[in-house]
Design a protein around this motif. Structure first.
Motif, PDB file in Angstrom:
ATOM      1  N   LYS A   9       0.819  -1.228   0.000  1.00 19.20           N
ATOM      2  CA  LYS A   9       0.000   0.000   0.000  1.00 19.20           C
ATOM      3  C   LYS A   9       0.847   1.270   0.000  1.00 19.20           C
ATOM      4  N   THR A  10       1.824   1.367   0.907  1.00 15.39           N
ATOM      5  CA  THR A  10       2.599   2.598   1.043  1.00 15.39           C
ATOM      6  C   THR A  10       3.362   2.875  -0.253  1.00 15.39           C
ATOM      7  N   THR A  11       3.988   1.848  -0.794  1.00 16.83           N
ATOM      8  CA  THR A  11       4.703   1.989  -2.064  1.00 16.83           C
ATOM      9  C   THR A  11       3.727   2.384  -3.171  1.00 16.83           C
ATOM     10  N   ALA A  56      -1.729   7.834   6.857  1.00 14.78           N
ATOM     11  CA  ALA A  56      -2.704   7.606   7.924  1.00 14.78           C
ATOM     12  C   ALA A  56      -2.499   6.245   8.599  1.00 14.78           C
ATOM     13  N   ASP A  57      -1.281   5.691   8.467  1.00 15.38           N
ATOM     14  CA  ASP A  57      -0.938   4.450   9.183  1.00 15.38           C
ATOM     15  C   ASP A  57      -0.312   4.887  10.487  1.00 15.38           C
ATOM     16  N   VAL A  58      -1.068   4.755  11.582  1.00 12.26           N
ATOM     17  CA  VAL A  58      -0.584   5.246  12.871  1.00 12.26           C
ATOM     18  C   VAL A  58       0.029   4.147  13.714  1.00 12.26           C
ATOM     19  N   LEU A  71       7.270   8.041   8.060  1.00  7.60           N
ATOM     20  CA  LEU A  71       8.553   8.405   7.450  1.00  7.60           C
ATOM     21  C   LEU A  71       8.707   7.752   6.084  1.00  7.60           C
ATOM     22  N   GLN A  72       8.274   6.483   5.959  1.00  7.72           N
ATOM     23  CA  GLN A  72       8.376   5.761   4.685  1.00  7.72           C
ATOM     24  C   GLN A  72       7.647   6.534   3.578  1.00  7.72           C
ATOM     25  N   LEU A  73       6.409   6.975   3.859  1.00 14.53           N
ATOM     26  CA  LEU A  73       5.663   7.700   2.826  1.00 14.53           C
ATOM     27  C   LEU A  73       6.286   9.077   2.573  1.00 14.53           C
ATOM     28  N   VAL A  80      -4.542   8.587   0.303  1.00 14.95           N
ATOM     29  CA  VAL A  80      -4.424   8.237   1.718  1.00 14.95           C
ATOM     30  C   VAL A  80      -3.879   6.824   1.891  1.00 14.95           C
ATOM     31  N   ASP A  81      -2.740   6.705   2.577  1.00 16.47           N
ATOM     32  CA  ASP A  81      -2.174   5.398   2.896  1.00 16.47           C
ATOM     33  C   ASP A  81      -2.716   4.978   4.264  1.00 16.47           C
ATOM     34  N   THR A  82      -3.185   3.742   4.389  1.00 21.34           N
ATOM     35  CA  THR A  82      -3.683   3.277   5.690  1.00 21.34           C
ATOM     36  C   THR A  82      -2.851   2.086   6.161  1.00 21.34           C
TER      37      THR A  82
HETATM   38 MG   LIG Z   1       2.433   0.604   4.650  1.00 21.82          MG
END
Ligand SMILES: [Mg+2]
Ligand SMILES: Nc1nc2c(ncn2[C@@H]2O[C@H](COP(=O)(O)OP(=O)(O)OP(=O)(O)O)[C@@H](O)[C@H]2O)c(=O)[nH]1
Ligand SMILES: Nc1nc2c(ncn2[C@@H]2O[C@H](COP(=O)(O)OP(=O)(O)OP(=O)(O)O)[C@@H](O)[C@H]2O)c(=O)[nH]1
Ligand SMILES: [Mg+2]
Lengths: 296, 276
Positions: free
Chosen positions: A109-111, A132-134, A141-143, A189-191
């Motif tokens: 997802k993040t990628t 939005a990945d808490v 930081l990755q995103l 939005v990344d979750t």
């Molecule tokens: Mg991710």
């Protein structure tokens, strides 16, 4: 390959005239084995074989001098039509358009958020990436790093002593306010990755949907998924009424049968596929591209 | 064999379906069913409950191979963690470190994923949370040089176990597999022996490609064991059967969640109960 296996089934029958239904059944046993080896879901394979059988019982195949070629064509065409093709993203509405990604842990997802950002900028959109990945360590930081690698702005999800201090709905609310100020017209939005059987986490996604009505809710699925692809896709779709699917890691060598399982189960378009770790390795999905690979 | 038996007419097909749906390969599912059929006492009725019992016994037999104990005790040990993208390597490194720390070992971790965005930071946070020191590198530093530094630290300082995390890589990417082989060679050179254990991490939700992954990784960098993650998901992990039975590799641990304590030894009994 499947074609040579089918040739073998039929080669001893030449000169005996018309094929029988039993001959077709024998050929379809090979097809069934091939699809199961490709990770197509057991129940989906059953339905697929029945549909192929109906199309194969008839003069064209049974009187043919090259029945295996006919059957392969029937299967190939059936696969391509079931898999479907790329459909454009629903971004024609009033900005900011919101695209939300969801899926199991580690699916990409993040990628993919970064890839979508790059793709959308290519369509002349003003993209804003929102982490939005808490939960996952260094997810924000990755995103941020992916965003900065392609010069895309990323919402600065607040952290204090290593803990994120906003929940996903607060993050998205703040991000939308900033987007409106800066005329960012598309928010991705990344979750966090989550199990479809994790009720509180699925509720978290439902809440985001209810509060913000994303224009796209894209299910990001690893193309190597096995038999549980059906249950997972069904649960995400039942919860969120997803608008599309993105298959990832298609640059691997798995047969990718999960694509068929997912498409047949939820009947939502597979819009894109990830074909590598670079943000540029992202393509619109076309059923033709993976039909032969699933067949084997 | 089952004439007049207590098994419903479509029992065999339903059974085959259940086995395949748990990610047991079709070939292995057929082998299991045929092998159980052979062992059933002659004609006469057998209930589905009894059949299930025979089935569990057969599967347990297939996965209870005798494997040597883990090769990391009474000396400075090195465990190398490898696998394709996103399967849970970094999280598993943290879990394994925590597991051995709780057993009294002085653990150090090598963060040899210098490629993926925020990979170093992800492992650094896990190190803080579990109280384990992490040897890290700079972004895009040669991962083999970070491995070298980590091995030196294991040898020179008071640590007894080094666990090395590597970047995810698909086994069909030749240059990435060569990079991994180089990391292994550098460890060998710095330590005078190869890593004591090289575990491939496979994801329970993935299908038959996991078997290809394990076979390919073994061919290119040698694998001594398997860890199956995400066993807390809806996938049943039937892939474990072919890992043990077809590839002859031990499943050493399973991952059952996202917290440091979510790792356990693989138990054939518990696995078979969960499968059926
Ligand atoms: Mg991710
Ligand atoms: N080869 C390949 N790797 C990919 C692709 N997409 C993502 N990856 C890799 O897969 C791994 C997981 O990607 P992430 O983006 O962190 O996955 P995620 O879904 O955000 O993971 P969680 O947030 O933990 O659920 C990373 O190593 C990515 O580089 C792809 O299309 N091909
Ligand atoms: N539910 C569940 N999630 C897990 C498990 N193990 C790892 N994860 C999650 O899977 C995702 C990916 O984990 P990582 O440790 O980043 O995977 P990785 O193999 O190091 O990924 P790359 O380095 O990008 O190839 C994260 O969201 C983890 O929390 C597990 O046993 N159960
Ligand atoms: Mg990692």
């Amino acid at each position: 390959a499947l074609s040579s296996k089918l040739e073998k089934v039929f080669k001893n029958l030449r000169g005996y005239g018309k094929l029988s239904e039993k001959n077709i059944d024998d050929a379809l046993k090979e097809v069934r084995l091939s699809l199961l080896e490709a990770d197509v879901n057991y129940v989906i394979v059953k339905e697929f074989i029945e549909s192929v059988k109906k199309k194969s019982i008839g003069e064209k195949v049974m009187d043919s001098l090259t029945p295996s070629q006919h059957i392969i064509k029937i299967i190939h065409d059936e696969l391509v039509s079931l898999l479907g093709d790329h459909e454009p993203l629903n971004i024609k509405t009033k900005p900011p358009v919101i695209i939300m990604l969801a899926g199991l842990q580690g699916s990409g997802k993040t990628t993919t958020a970064g890839k979508l950002g790059l793709y959308l900028r290519g369509l002349k959109r003003n993209v804003y990436l929102v982490p939005a990945d808490v939960y996952r360590p260094a997810a924000v930081l990755q995103l941020k790093k992916l965003g900065s690698s392609i010069n895309l702005p990323v919402y600065d999800t607040p952290e204090k002593d290593g803990k994120i201090t906003q929940m996903p709905d607060e993050i998205l609310k703040s991000a939308i306010e900033i987007a409106e100020k800066h005329a960012y017209d598309t928010i991705v939005v990344d979750t966090a990755g989550r199990l479809e059987i994790d009720e509180p986490l699925m509720e978290e996604l439902k809440l985001l949907k209810v509060k913000f009505s994303p224009n796209e809710i894209l299910f990001v699925a690893d193309s190597m998924l096995g038999q549980s692809a059906v249950a997972v896709a069904r649960a995400f779709n039942d919860s969120l009424d997803i608008t599309g699917v993105i298959l990832t890691k298609v640059d691997g060598d798995s047969r990718g049968g999960a694509a068929l399982s997912i498409k047949k189960t939820i009947n939502k378009p597979i819009k894109f596929m990830g074909v590598g770790e670079k943000l540029s390795e992202f393509e619109p999905f076309y059923g033709e591209r993976i039909a032969d690979r699933i067949l084997g | 064999i089952f004439t007049g038996g207590g098994l419903p007419p479509d029992y065999m097909e339903k059974l085959e379906e259940a086995l395949v749906l748990s990610d047991i390969s079709f070939q292995t599912a057929s082998d299991i069913i045929n092998s159980v059929k052979k062992d059933i006492p002659g004609a006469g009725s057998i209930t589905s409950g009894e059949f299930k019992g025979f089935l569990k016994r057969e599967i347990k037999k297939m996965i209870s191979k005798e494997f040597p104990p883990l090769n990391i005790d009474d000396k400075k040990g090195i465990i190398l963690i490898v696998g394709v993208n996103g399967v849970g390597k970094t999280t598993t490194v943290a879990k394994l470190g925590n597991f051995y720390k709780n057993k009294g070992k002085k653990v150090i971790v090598g963060a040899c994923d210098t490629f993926r965005a925020a990979a170093q930071e992800q492992l650094a946070i896990w190190g803080e949370r579990t109280g384990i020191e992490v040897v890290s590198g700079k972004e895009n530093q040669d991962p083999a040089s970070v491995a070298h530094d980590a091995v030196q630290k294991l040898k020179e300082k008071d640590f007894d176990l080094l666990i090395i995390d590597t970047a995810g890589r698909l086994h069909n990417k030749k240059h990435l597999m060569e990079e991994l082989a180089k990391i292994k060679r550098v460890i060998m050179k710095a330590n005078s022996t190869p890593p004591d254990e090289t575990f491939i991490i496979i994801d329970a939700s993935l299908g038959q490609n996991s078997i290809t992954q394990a076979a390919q990784f073994r061919e290119l960098v040698d694998i001594t064991g398997v860890i199956i993650t995400k066993m807390d998901g809806s996938a049943r992990g039937g892939i474990a059967i072919d890992v043990i039975h077809k590839l002859g590799l031990p499943v050493r641990f399973i991952g059952t969640g996202e917290k440091p304590e979510n790792i356990s030894d693989f138990s054939p009994e518990i696995f078979v109960e969960g499968l059926l």
